[in-house]
Design a protein around this motif. Sequence first.
Motif, PDB file in Angstrom:
ATOM      1  N   LYS A  93      31.974  50.255  32.014  1.00 54.10           N
ATOM      2  CA  LYS A  93      30.833  49.642  32.919  1.00 54.10           C
ATOM      3  C   LYS A  93      31.421  48.805  33.985  1.00 54.10           C
ATOM      4  O   LYS A  93      32.594  48.297  33.838  1.00 54.10           O
ATOM      5  CB  LYS A  93      29.818  49.329  32.109  1.00 54.10           C
ATOM      6  N   ASN A  94      30.713  48.621  34.927  1.00 49.03           N
ATOM      7  CA  ASN A  94      31.070  47.444  36.003  1.00 49.03           C
ATOM      8  C   ASN A  94      30.207  46.282  35.936  1.00 49.03           C
ATOM      9  O   ASN A  94      29.192  46.173  35.427  1.00 49.03           O
ATOM     10  CB  ASN A  94      30.928  48.042  37.347  1.00 49.03           C
ATOM     11  N   TYR A  95      30.985  45.040  36.022  1.00 52.73           N
ATOM     12  CA  TYR A  95      30.125  43.951  36.072  1.00 52.73           C
ATOM     13  C   TYR A  95      30.740  42.754  36.986  1.00 52.73           C
ATOM     14  O   TYR A  95      31.863  42.891  37.396  1.00 52.73           O
ATOM     15  CB  TYR A  95      29.905  43.475  34.834  1.00 52.73           C
ATOM     16  N   THR A  96      30.079  41.791  37.226  1.00 49.43           N
ATOM     17  CA  THR A  96      30.440  40.438  38.150  1.00 49.43           C
ATOM     18  C   THR A  96      30.136  39.392  37.581  1.00 49.43           C
ATOM     19  O   THR A  96      29.064  39.099  36.911  1.00 49.43           O
ATOM     20  CB  THR A  96      29.620  40.647  39.507  1.00 49.43           C
ATOM     21  N   ILE A  97      31.239  38.511  37.434  1.00 52.08           N
ATOM     22  CA  ILE A  97      30.875  37.204  37.091  1.00 52.08           C
ATOM     23  C   ILE A  97      30.910  36.260  38.162  1.00 52.08           C
ATOM     24  O   ILE A  97      31.472  36.438  39.241  1.00 52.08           O
ATOM     25  CB  ILE A  97      31.924  36.722  36.185  1.00 52.08           C
ATOM     26  N   TYR A  98      29.998  35.219  38.181  1.00 53.89           N
ATOM     27  CA  TYR A  98      29.736  34.325  39.406  1.00 53.89           C
ATOM     28  C   TYR A  98      30.231  33.117  39.213  1.00 53.89           C
ATOM     29  O   TYR A  98      30.065  32.482  38.180  1.00 53.89           O
ATOM     30  CB  TYR A  98      28.183  34.141  39.603  1.00 53.89           C
TER      31      TYR A  98
END
Lengths: 110, 116
Positions: free
Chosen positions: A17-22
């Motif tokens: 899966k793909n994900y983004t940390i901010y």
Amino acid sequence: ELKVEQNPLFLSMQEGKNYTIYCNYSTTSDRLYWYRQDPGKSLESLFVLLSNGAVKQEGRLMASLDTKARLSTLHITAAVHDLSATYFCAVTSGTYKYIFGTGTRLKVLA
Amino acid sequence: GAVVSQHPSWVICKSGTSVKIECRSLDFQATTMFWYRQFPKQSLMLMATSNEGSKATYEQGVEKDKFLINHASLTLSTLTVTSAHPEDSSFYICSASPSGTNYGYTFGSGTRLTVV
């Protein structure tokens, strides 16, 4: 006072899966850094972002910087178990002192 | 390049004793080094800035008499935790960087201090 916030604090995701940390920071910054920390270990440098619009990629990780929005992102593509770690962003502003974000603990599930 | 060595990796000491942690820049000179403290599952908090040949600059709330910092040479900074107590148990990390670079700071391997 410069403050740095990350979200999410915890992230559990499936492999592939793909994900983004901010990473948000409160005042003008000179530079933004991303680090990885494995349990019981020190910090490993991932990226140094120096200017607005900067984008850097290494393997499945890509970091970007938007100085106008005071925001950096760390994007994970097709996660693998080896990426499980805690990720910190850090900011400097006018001095060489780092202000670290709260950290994002990532767990990639097989 | 830009290697920072920290020693010891871990130490256990009795309450009331003092512990010294060393931070060395192996392949560059560092006029400034930083000392951080990290509690379990928390972020790194800057304790002090170590300046070669002058007094360290401590962050607000950090007891300078308890955490003694000496930066007597361009490659070595030491942090001494004096009269340690169990609440001083933590992970201590130093960092340094060659001046004039954009690489950011390199971090030492950290020292796990346990006070019993």
